[in-house]
Motif scaffolding. Structure first.
Motif, mmCIF file in Angstrom:
data_model
loop_
_atom_site.group_PDB
_atom_site.id
_atom_site.type_symbol
_atom_site.label_atom_id
_atom_site.label_comp_id
_atom_site.label_asym_id
_atom_site.label_seq_id
_atom_site.Cartn_x
_atom_site.Cartn_y
_atom_site.Cartn_z
ATOM 1 N N ARG A 7 0.840 -1.206 0.000
ATOM 2 C CA ARG A 7 0.000 0.000 0.000
ATOM 3 C C ARG A 7 0.873 1.254 0.000
ATOM 4 N N THR A 8 1.919 1.226 0.799
ATOM 5 C CA THR A 8 2.809 2.384 0.881
ATOM 6 C C THR A 8 3.522 2.620 -0.447
ATOM 7 N N LEU A 9 4.090 1.564 -1.023
ATOM 8 C CA LEU A 9 4.792 1.715 -2.302
ATOM 9 C C LEU A 9 3.838 2.148 -3.410
ATOM 10 N N SER A 10 2.636 1.626 -3.394
ATOM 11 C CA SER A 10 1.631 2.017 -4.380
ATOM 12 C C SER A 10 1.283 3.499 -4.236
ATOM 13 N N ALA A 11 1.128 3.952 -3.010
ATOM 14 C CA ALA A 11 0.826 5.364 -2.771
ATOM 15 C C ALA A 11 1.981 6.244 -3.234
ATOM 16 N N LEU A 12 3.201 5.800 -3.020
ATOM 17 C CA LEU A 12 4.378 6.580 -3.408
ATOM 18 C C LEU A 12 4.625 6.569 -4.914
ATOM 19 N N ALA A 19 4.381 14.660 -4.290
ATOM 20 C CA ALA A 19 4.440 16.115 -4.120
ATOM 21 C C ALA A 19 3.644 16.549 -2.888
ATOM 22 N N ILE A 20 2.521 15.907 -2.654
ATOM 23 C CA ILE A 20 1.723 16.209 -1.450
ATOM 24 C C ILE A 20 2.552 15.891 -0.201
ATOM 25 N N LEU A 21 3.221 14.744 -0.202
ATOM 26 C CA LEU A 21 4.055 14.386 0.942
ATOM 27 C C LEU A 21 5.189 15.379 1.134
ATOM 28 N N ALA A 22 5.784 15.828 0.036
ATOM 29 C CA ALA A 22 6.866 16.817 0.127
ATOM 30 C C ALA A 22 6.345 18.108 0.753
ATOM 31 N N ARG A 23 5.136 18.513 0.377
ATOM 32 C CA ARG A 23 4.544 19.713 0.960
ATOM 33 C C ARG A 23 4.259 19.505 2.445
ATOM 34 N N LEU A 24 3.745 18.337 2.794
ATOM 35 C CA LEU A 24 3.435 18.070 4.201
ATOM 36 C C LEU A 24 4.690 17.915 5.058
ATOM 37 N N SER A 41 -9.310 19.189 -9.119
ATOM 38 C CA SER A 41 -10.532 19.409 -8.340
ATOM 39 C C SER A 41 -10.373 18.930 -6.893
ATOM 40 N N GLN A 42 -11.246 19.437 -6.067
ATOM 41 C CA GLN A 42 -11.292 19.021 -4.658
ATOM 42 C C GLN A 42 -11.534 17.511 -4.535
ATOM 43 N N PRO A 43 -12.478 16.929 -5.304
ATOM 44 C CA PRO A 43 -12.666 15.477 -5.210
ATOM 45 C C PRO A 43 -11.417 14.693 -5.630
ATOM 46 N N ALA A 44 -10.704 15.190 -6.623
ATOM 47 C CA ALA A 44 -9.491 14.488 -7.068
ATOM 48 C C ALA A 44 -8.413 14.519 -5.988
ATOM 49 N N ILE A 45 -8.212 15.672 -5.367
ATOM 50 C CA ILE A 45 -7.198 15.757 -4.301
ATOM 51 C C ILE A 45 -7.635 14.915 -3.108
ATOM 52 N N SER A 46 -8.941 14.871 -2.844
ATOM 53 C CA SER A 46 -9.447 14.048 -1.739
ATOM 54 C C SER A 46 -9.168 12.564 -1.976
ATOM 55 N N ARG A 47 -9.283 12.127 -3.237
ATOM 56 C CA ARG A 47 -8.963 10.718 -3.547
ATOM 57 C C ARG A 47 -7.487 10.436 -3.283
ATOM 58 N N HIS A 48 -6.616 11.367 -3.671
ATOM 59 C CA HIS A 48 -5.182 11.193 -3.398
ATOM 60 C C HIS A 48 -4.932 11.120 -1.888
ATOM 61 N N LEU A 49 -5.599 11.989 -1.149
ATOM 62 C CA LEU A 49 -5.416 12.011 0.309
ATOM 63 C C LEU A 49 -5.913 10.720 0.949
ATOM 64 N N LYS A 50 -7.003 10.162 0.439
ATOM 65 C CA LYS A 50 -7.518 8.893 0.972
ATOM 66 C C LYS A 50 -6.507 7.771 0.766
ATOM 67 N N VAL A 51 -5.863 7.761 -0.393
ATOM 68 C CA VAL A 51 -4.838 6.736 -0.668
ATOM 69 C C VAL A 51 -3.674 6.901 0.308
ATOM 70 N N LEU A 52 -3.241 8.140 0.508
ATOM 71 C CA LEU A 52 -2.125 8.397 1.431
ATOM 72 C C LEU A 52 -2.508 8.038 2.867
#
Length: 112
Positions: A7-12, A19-24, A41-52
């Protein structure tokens, strides 16, 4: 069933998520602040955040009405450990190859 390392490697694997992780890594940020540089879009970024979040790389905080995200470095420990094992194997293999090539080169010079 997927293990946590997968899961971690897939997210990375996704550049937007990296880039989100670099910002955080600079500190916690709101969802809108995280979305801003990407023009998605907000829904697209939310999907990325859910994966992370599912990979254990980030977590949501609670600040009044918002839920700022922050980095969780513990999930990266397993990745570092896994990569270190392989780095050690490859380093040892290359060291052995280097020794072999030096021995062969020396033997070739002695025959001349």
């Amino acid at each position: 069933m997927e293990d946590s390392l997968s899961r971690t490697l897939s997210a990375l694997a996704d550049p937007t998520r990296r880039a989100i992780l670099a910002r955080l890594a600079l500190g916690e940020a709101s969802v809108s602040a995280l979305a801003e540089p990407f023009g998605i879009s907000q829904p697209a970024i939310s999907r990325h955040l859910k994966v992370l979040e599912a990979a254990g790389l980030i977590e949501a905080g609670q600040a009044a009405q918002s839920r700022p995200r922050r980095l969780k470095t513990e999930a990266l420990d397993a990745v570092v450990e896994w990569m270190t094992r392989f780095r050690d194997v490859w380093t040892d293999s290359f060291d052995q190859l280097d020794d072999y090539l030096k021995t062969e080169a020396q033997a070739g010079r002695e025959k001349e």
